[in-house]
Design a protein around this motif. Structure first.
Motif, PDB file in Angstrom:
ATOM      1  N   TYR A   1      -0.886  13.183 -10.809  1.00 57.03           N
ATOM      2  CA  TYR A   1      -2.255  12.727 -11.024  1.00 57.03           C
ATOM      3  C   TYR A   1      -2.908  12.474  -9.667  1.00 57.03           C
ATOM      4  O   TYR A   1      -2.285  11.940  -8.750  1.00 57.03           O
ATOM      5  CB  TYR A   1      -2.276  11.441 -11.855  1.00 57.03           C
ATOM      6  N   ASP A   2      -4.180  12.909  -9.587  1.00 57.69           N
ATOM      7  CA  ASP A   2      -4.884  12.640  -8.336  1.00 57.69           C
ATOM      8  C   ASP A   2      -5.511  11.249  -8.390  1.00 57.69           C
ATOM      9  O   ASP A   2      -5.316  10.496  -9.355  1.00 57.69           O
ATOM     10  CB  ASP A   2      -5.927  13.715  -8.035  1.00 57.69           C
ATOM     11  N   GLU A   3      -6.323  10.898  -7.362  1.00 58.75           N
ATOM     12  CA  GLU A   3      -6.873   9.551  -7.258  1.00 58.75           C
ATOM     13  C   GLU A   3      -7.843   9.212  -8.383  1.00 58.75           C
ATOM     14  O   GLU A   3      -8.049   8.046  -8.713  1.00 58.75           O
ATOM     15  CB  GLU A   3      -7.576   9.370  -5.906  1.00 58.75           C
ATOM     16  N   THR A   4      -8.434  10.279  -8.990  1.00 57.68           N
ATOM     17  CA  THR A   4      -9.377  10.040 -10.086  1.00 57.68           C
ATOM     18  C   THR A   4      -8.706  10.112 -11.448  1.00 57.68           C
ATOM     19  O   THR A   4      -9.370   9.961 -12.481  1.00 57.68           O
ATOM     20  CB  THR A   4     -10.523  11.053 -10.021  1.00 57.68           C
TER      21      THR A   4
ATOM     22  N   GLY B   1       4.766  13.151  -3.154  1.00 59.64           N
ATOM     23  CA  GLY B   1       3.809  12.251  -3.780  1.00 59.64           C
ATOM     24  C   GLY B   1       3.946  12.166  -5.279  1.00 59.64           C
ATOM     25  O   GLY B   1       3.036  11.654  -5.956  1.00 59.64           O
TER      26      GLY B   1
ATOM     27  N   ARG C   1       2.569   4.028  -8.467  1.00 61.92           N
ATOM     28  CA  ARG C   1       2.471   5.438  -8.873  1.00 61.92           C
ATOM     29  C   ARG C   1       3.807   5.812  -9.511  1.00 61.92           C
ATOM     30  O   ARG C   1       4.804   5.923  -8.813  1.00 61.92           O
ATOM     31  CB  ARG C   1       2.169   6.318  -7.667  1.00 61.92           C
TER      32      ARG C   1
ATOM     33  N   SER D   1       0.808  -1.221   0.000  1.00 60.92           N
ATOM     34  CA  SER D   1       0.000   0.000   0.000  1.00 60.92           C
ATOM     35  C   SER D   1       0.837   1.264   0.000  1.00 60.92           C
ATOM     36  O   SER D   1       0.338   2.332  -0.364  1.00 60.92           O
ATOM     37  CB  SER D   1      -0.942   0.000   1.204  1.00 60.92           C
ATOM     38  N   SER D   2       2.078   1.173   0.449  1.00 65.07           N
ATOM     39  CA  SER D   2       2.983   2.320   0.386  1.00 65.07           C
ATOM     40  C   SER D   2       4.407   1.786   0.492  1.00 65.07           C
ATOM     41  O   SER D   2       4.626   0.589   0.610  1.00 65.07           O
ATOM     42  CB  SER D   2       2.691   3.318   1.520  1.00 65.07           C
TER      43      SER D   2
ATOM     44  N   ASN E   1       3.503   1.562  -4.773  1.00 64.04           N
ATOM     45  CA  ASN E   1       2.041   1.646  -4.864  1.00 64.04           C
ATOM     46  C   ASN E   1       1.596   1.940  -6.303  1.00 64.04           C
ATOM     47  O   ASN E   1       0.541   2.522  -6.518  1.00 64.04           O
ATOM     48  CB  ASN E   1       1.540   2.737  -3.917  1.00 64.04           C
TER      49      ASN E   1
END
Length: 759
Positions: free
Chosen positions: A649-652, A671, A679, A543-544, A677
């Motif tokens: 980029y955001d979560e959407t 971030g 990203r 998850s991270s 994760n």
């Protein structure tokens, strides 16, 4: 004889005869005078005894003078005033051997007695020693005149040392020694007999042979007395069959034609005879002249190479006559140092009125009746071998049944776990209720109580991987023999890889593989994955960069009520599964392992137990072995910082163009990327109205999984996994894409053009 009495005429006097009364009186007077004479001549204060005393004291006074002279000379010649080292006499060695009150060692007796006393008479040699430079008399219990001679020595100031041999039967090696009033070759039990199955036997007053102690214990003092016709007997019992033997000590004999009897003498291995009272030795050459001969039974072997025997054991009778089965049998098991005897069986209709249970030659239990439910518990075990025996006695006290077994502490080859993945293979232990414990990986030290082959607690492991859960049991190298009568096998473990088997035993072929001898092997116990059991699964994700999340537990079955889920985390650097990371009763609950370290390989284990604490008879479909990989940092040195921007980029999925980059990446936004994760790092260049997007591909290795039709990817730190020395960085079965080599140089990553908006 007729005594005639005559009278003279009218004189009132007897003629030549005497009266009967006078004769009696005369005889009484003569007897008194004779007694006085005998006492005067033969008693303690007799003239003969006084003469012997005077001669003895004069002789020993001379010995003392010579000893004092020698001691004085020895001290003067060696310039040493210490008389502790002046010791002589063969009997002094006997005193040392029986631990008499002498404070010297055998090597301290370094002088011949003949060097000190030059006219020592033969009758005195055995009783004369020099101890610490002083003449001493040895009071020997063999010497019938010893008490009197010791008294005379004390009267003239000569010290007395007592030679008292240990009482009872102490020698079972066939040596020629004094026992109970006679010299003989003692019963030989140090060879040819198994001490665990051989007992002393004693004949009681009714002529019944009673079993005694096992021969590894000291024999009773009255085991034998050849001086009074009591012979040594033993009884051997193996697998319930008893044989009695009698010891025939070496002897010679001479036939007396007139009396039709044989004169027998007990002799040593060289056929010499030793008188038990005078200690005088009669050599064989003299005995031969007297007509003695030695039976052929005391010689063994072929002519020219015969061995002389100290004696032999003659089979007295065989009670069992080799039955196919023992008359008595029982089962035995050992748990936590306690021997439990059960299922006692009596065969062939034997009439047993008393059962005696023995442990290591000592009676522990006794019973008059037994049945199928009778059990005996023996707790006085010792280290090493333990001998367990049940003896059945009849109403006369005779041994009519016996069965002996030996519980031997096993030396087994330790389990070899080198062939298993140390992070996904676990020790299996069981508690007193049979509940399984299997949370400690074999990469950690062996848990206490993992196995104990003495108590039938075998070493077990379980491997857990994506394909299921497999249990194995360690079979250490052993040999065995079949017991046809009992329909059982007897097993003995073998240390190392020895191919030497005991008599009657064989080593299974399974311990030889490809021509190599094995210390043991792992036998697959059972494969839970192949059984129709509950199958559990769990989705796990990174998850991270510092955490791993388990997204609940699912199962194909429906029996999930009352279950408890214990979550464990282990890693290669030694973190132990002593306590669950978290425990929950909700299978759907998300469990996150936090504060982890990048670059460390973690194992996620979920242990599922039912309401009673038992291990669920199912399996966790996948034991997750995950690494929080640290990807190589994006390299921005090749871009124009004036026209290149970070892309976020955001979560959407909405895109944001960020600040301009710096070539050293010092202003990277928080971030921007997180490869743990999924990203990825993105940038965009803007030049003359054209936008070009790039994604950073950090160096990685991959392995194709044919079964799952997907690839397994692992990021690589630095430029490891290349050619030459760097090749060592690639995990087994993985490969590094060729794209990470440019101009023959290994690179930490590259920027892949994502898409070109302008086109």
């Amino acid at each position: 004889m007729k005594i005639e009495i005559k009278k003279q005429k009218n004189t009132g006097k007897y003629n030549s005869g005497i009266t009967l009364v006078a004769l009696v009186v005369t005889i009484v007077v003569l007897l008194i005078l004779a007694g006085i004479t005998i006492t005067y001549v033969m008693g303690d204060n007799s003239i003969f005894n006084k003469a012997n005393e005077a001669k003895f004291k004069a002789r020993w006074s001379t010995y003392r003078e010579q000893t004092d002279t020698y001691t004085t000379w020895k001290i003067a010649s060696t310039m040493n005033t210490n008389v502790q080292g002046i010791n002589a006499g063969d009997t002094l060695l006997e005193l040392i051997e029986i631990e008499a009150d002498v404070d010297i060692k055998p090597e301290d007796v370094n002088t011949q007695i003949s060097e000190i006393i030059n006219n020592l008479e033969d009758q005195d040699k055995r009783y004369t020693v020099v101890y610490h430079g002083e003449l001493c008399y040895v009071l020997d219990d063999h010497n019938k005149n010893g008490e009197r001679e010791a008294k005379w020595c004390l009267e003239i100031g000569i010290p007395v040392l007592e030679l008292k041999r240990p009482s009872g039967i102490n020698n079972i090696k066939g040596d020629y020694e004094y026992v109970n009033g006679v010299y003989l070759c003692t019963p030989k039990l140090d060879m040819g007999f198994d001490k665990n199955y051989t007992r002393y036997a004693n004949e009681n007053e009714q002529g019944v042979m009673e079993p005694g102690n096992w021969i590894f214990a000291k024999a009773d003092e009255d085991w034998y007395d050849y001086n009074n016709g009591k012979w040594a007997n033993v009884v051997i019992e193996i697998k319930g069959v008893e044989c009695y033997y009698t010891w025939i000590p070496r002897y010679c004999f001479k036939l007396n034609q007139s009396s039709q009897r044989a004169d027998v003498k007990l002799i040593d291995i060289n056929n010499n005879y030793k008188d038990p009272y005078t200690e005088e030795v009669t050599p064989w050459s003299e005995l031969q002249k007297q007509g003695y001969q030695v039976p052929e039974a005391f010689e063994f072997g072929e002519e020219g190479s015969k061995t002389q025997l100290a004696g032999y054991w003659a089979m007295k009778y065989n009670l069992g006559e080799a039955p196919e089965q023992s008359k008595i049998y029982y089962d035995m098991k050992v748990t936590k140092g306690v021997i439990t005897i059960s299922n006692i069986q009596v065969r062939n209709g034997e009439s047993i009125v008393k059962y005696v249970v023995n442990l290591n030659s000592k009676k522990e239990k006794e019973a008059t009746t037994v049945n199928s439910t009778t059990t005996f518990k023996l707790e006085n075990m010792r280290s090493g071998d333990n001998v367990i025996n049940i003896t059945g006695l009849n109403s006369k006290g005779e041994m009519v049944a016996s069965y002996t077994r030996v519980y031997a502490s096993s030396i087994v080859n330790p389990p070899d776990t080198k062939g298993f993945n140390p992070d996904t293979t676990f020790y299996v232990l069981y508690d007193e209720n049979g509940n399984e414990q299997s949370i400690v990986p074999i990469s950690e030290p062996i848990p206490k109580g993992w196995y104990n082959y003495d108590e039938a607690e075998w070493a077990n492991i379980v491997t857990r991987n994506n394909d299921g859960e497999i249990y194995y049991t360690w079979i250490p190298r052993y040999e065995f023999r079949l017991e046809q009568a009992e329909q059982r096998s007897e097993v003995k473990f073998i240390e190392g890889t020895s191919t030497q088997n005991s008599e009657g035993y064989q080593i299974p072929e399974a311990f030889t593989f490809n021509g190599k001898e094995l210390t043991g092997y792992w036998a697959m116990k059972y494969n839970l994955g192949e059984l129709t059991k509950e199958v559990f699964d769990a989705e796990v994700e990174i998850s991270s960069s510092t955490s791993i999340t388990v997204k609940g537990v699912t199962g194909t079955g429906t029996n999930t009520s009352g279950l408890k889920y214990n979550y464990y985390l282990s890693k290669k650097n030694g973190e132990k599964n002593t306590k669950p990371y978290k425990t929950t009763t909700d299978a759907s609950e998300y469990v996150t392992f936090e504060n982890l370290t990048a670059g460390v390989d973690y194992v996620i284990l979920i242990e599922i137990r039912n309401s009673s604490g038992g291990h669920v008879t199912g399996l966790l479909k996948e034991v997750k072995q995950l690494e929080i990989y640290e990807a190589n940092r994006p390299d921005l040195t090749g871009f124009n910082a004036d026209c290149t921007h970070y892309v976020l980029y955001d979560e959407t999925g909405n895109e944001t163009i960020g600040d301009k980059i710096t070539n050293d990446g010092s202003n990277m936004p928080e971030g921007w990327y997180d490869y743990s994760n999924a990203r990825w790092a993105n940038i965009v260049t803007q030049n003359n109205g054209t936008k070009t997007y790039f994604t950073w591909i950090p160096r990685y290795e991959f392995k194709l999984d044919q079964q799952k039709q997907r690839s397994d990817v692992r990021f690589i730190k630095g430029t490891a996994g290349g050619t030459g020395e760097n090749r060592a960085g690639v995990a087994e079965g993985y490969q590094v894409p060729e794209a990470f080599k440019f101009n023959r140089q290994e690179i930490s990553g590259y920027w892949a053009m994502k898409y070109n908006i302008g086109e």
